[in-house]
Scaffold this active site. Sequence first.
Site, short mmCIF file in Angstrom:
data_model
loop_
_atom_site.label_atom_id
_atom_site.label_comp_id
_atom_site.label_asym_id
_atom_site.label_seq_id
_atom_site.Cartn_x
_atom_site.Cartn_y
_atom_site.Cartn_z
N HIS A 189 11.31 -1.63 1.55
CA HIS A 189 11.56 -0.31 0.98
C HIS A 189 12.87 0.29 1.46
CE1 HIS A 189 7.41 -0.71 -0.36
NE2 HIS A 189 7.90 -0.07 -1.40
N ARG A 296 8.20 6.94 -6.82
CA ARG A 296 7.46 6.61 -5.58
C ARG A 296 7.27 7.90 -4.78
NH1 ARG A 296 10.89 1.78 -5.73
NH2 ARG A 296 9.61 -0.07 -5.45
N ARG A 332 3.60 7.74 -9.54
CA ARG A 332 2.65 6.87 -8.85
C ARG A 332 2.03 7.62 -7.68
NH1 ARG A 332 4.61 1.48 -5.93
NH2 ARG A 332 5.43 2.95 -4.41
N GLU A 431 -0.11 -5.56 -8.99
CA GLU A 431 0.71 -6.10 -7.90
C GLU A 431 -0.10 -6.90 -6.90
OE1 GLU A 431 2.64 -2.89 -5.79
OE2 GLU A 431 0.96 -1.54 -6.06
N ASN A 454 7.32 -6.83 -6.41
CA ASN A 454 7.66 -6.88 -4.98
C ASN A 454 6.44 -7.32 -4.18
OD1 ASN A 454 9.98 -5.76 -5.91
ND2 ASN A 454 9.52 -3.68 -5.25
N ASP A 455 5.32 -6.71 -4.51
CA ASP A 455 4.09 -7.09 -3.82
C ASP A 455 3.44 -8.31 -4.43
OD1 ASP A 455 3.75 -5.30 -1.64
OD2 ASP A 455 3.53 -3.69 -3.09
N ARG A 465 7.40 -9.65 2.46
CA ARG A 465 8.62 -9.22 1.78
C ARG A 465 9.69 -8.64 2.69
NH1 ARG A 465 6.29 -4.10 -1.77
NH2 ARG A 465 8.39 -3.27 -1.79
N CYS A 502 8.01 -2.70 -12.73
CA CYS A 502 8.82 -1.79 -11.92
C CYS A 502 9.23 -2.41 -10.59
CB CYS A 502 8.10 -0.46 -11.73
SG CYS A 502 6.51 -0.64 -10.93
C1 PEP Z 1 6.13 -3.38 -6.22
O1 PEP Z 1 5.33 -3.75 -5.36
O2 PEP Z 1 6.74 -4.16 -6.98
C2 PEP Z 1 6.42 -1.95 -6.38
C3 PEP Z 1 7.18 -1.51 -7.36
O3 PEP Z 1 5.92 -1.09 -5.46
P1 PEP Z 1 6.55 -0.92 -3.99
O4 PEP Z 1 7.86 -1.65 -3.96
O5 PEP Z 1 6.70 0.53 -3.75
O6 PEP Z 1 5.53 -1.56 -3.12
MG MG Z 2 4.06 -2.32 -4.42
#
Ligand code: PEP
Ligand code: MG
Length: 581
Positions: A189, A296, A332, A431, A454-455, A465, A502
């Site tokens: 993040h 977010r 979200r 995710e 991402n997750d 990650r 996203c």
């Molecule tokens: C993701 O996991 O792809 C996502 C958009 O949420 P975050 O990056 O905030 O975990």
């Molecule tokens: Mg996520």
Amino acid sequence: MFKGIAASPGVAIGKVFLYNRDDSAVPRRKIKSTDVPKEIARFEEALIKTGSEIATIRNNISREMGIKHGEIFNAHLLVLEDRMIIDEVISRLRSERLNIEAAFEDVLKKYIRVFQKMDDKYLRERISDIEDVGKRLLRNLLGKKRQTLLNLPANSVVVAYDLSPSDTATMHRKNVIAFITDIGGKTSHTAIMAKSLEIPAVVGLENATGTVKNNDTIIVDGTKGLVFINPKRNILDQYLKEQKRLVKYDKELSESKSLPAETKDTHHVELAANIEIPEEIPAVIEHGAQGIGLYRTEYFYMNRPDLPTEEEHYSAYSEVASKIRPHAVTIRTLDLGGDKFLSQLKVPKEMNPFLGWRAIRLSLAKPELFKTQLRAILRASVHGKVRLMYPMISGVEELVAANKFLEEAKKELKAKRMPFDKNIEVGVMIEVPSAALIADILATKVDFFSIGTNDLIQYALAVDRVNEKIAYLYEPLHPAVLRLIKRIIDAGHSKGIWVGMCGEMAGEPAFAPLLLGLGLDEFSVPLTSILKIKKIIRSVNYDETKRLAEEALDLPSAREVEALLRKKFNDVISDTMQDQQ
Ligand code: PEP
Ligand code: MG
């Protein structure tokens, strides 16, 4: 020159600001006997100030989350009022003639050592209370502010071992033009925040902090993941030229700002932005995004001693909704945990925070905290087009439980005659691999999906990650990831709902033809990617991308998928692509 992981594109040339979060070296000096009463008075003052800070936090937490959670801070007050500690500090001050900060630190360390040796788990856990209170009291004694990233000199490049997402959030318009860190991954993040702030960043450099000095001249090439310290004249000239080229390139890109995101054969997709803080809205509009596909909200809870009230949430969300209308904003709900922590909530440290008490799991466990946010999102929905999205849903029951709270929130608003959009769209992030595998079931219960790659990638491939050591295994084009994405999109479409993405993968220009071909309806991307993605979408034929996707799904490895992408779409992707070597 150092090579790290390219985390946020662009080039910055500035001066090093070495940021050491634990830089709390306590001054140590001998005092005169006549100064003893003065030092005791300072101690008393700091005790009172610290006590009232903790009481305020406790009251806020109790109000928002229930008395039980607030009680944790009673333990802090007990440490502060502990006569044994206070008496020992004062007697050490008298006997050793040390300044009060040093005397206090010595006593604190002694107690921590004693507690560390104890067998009792409960008592060992009190160490963090003692540390928290100790740091707060020392800050007050030293008249220090908590954050040191707030007022940096112009053109600062922050160099740190690590930066938390909340550290990064404070950099907003604070003279920071880039940052680099020793550890971290591309989709941490902290890296994502850099893209939101549109500042270059390189992470995973291993020992940048050990190599630079304050005020060194530094070049950060966030596109290639390169860093130069005190560069030679020719390198500096080369990068000054590169900066000029980038300005020209951005100008060219911005010419397509008001054009639709559609392919040559007029297949239309939504191209929206991801945001972390409402201050990004002008830039979102400036880049021509058609709305916000991911807001977010957790940053709203950070960098403050208390929790936001419903009115504060409401005012932030209504501002975003009204500024972005007629486009939509997808808000979200809170996604704390993982690499985003919050000191106010006192969530215990976990062995595997990304697999732990995170996101919707935490919200469902704290109904008042969750409903405060839900009511505010509902209320904001009258100021524009607001969608609501839950993070980290792993099964149907979690969705049902979250919707139950949503219904309660609606009822509470109705009882108070407060207006909201009764048809507000509710979607889930996909995710977690389990959600991807039951996407056909979830699709019957929501209005949309947004794929959080991402997750999804970290869970599907078992690759943390934020860990630079295994970053080479974090492969968005891995066949398993592509098959999951295809499955989610097909499941959504077969039940008549739209599917967005996203995660950072959606903002990676080179992947755009493939995602188009897989049938993605909405790309929600970092600010730095909007115009690059649009350029690619506008240069391809939908039919060709569909054929690409079909072929890619049969390939055995990420490397081969990438080779196919380059073979078929090299002209289109090469100038927008981030150098990933
Ligand atoms: C993701 O996991 O792809 C996502 C958009 O949420 P975050 O990056 O905030 O975990
Ligand atoms: Mg996520």
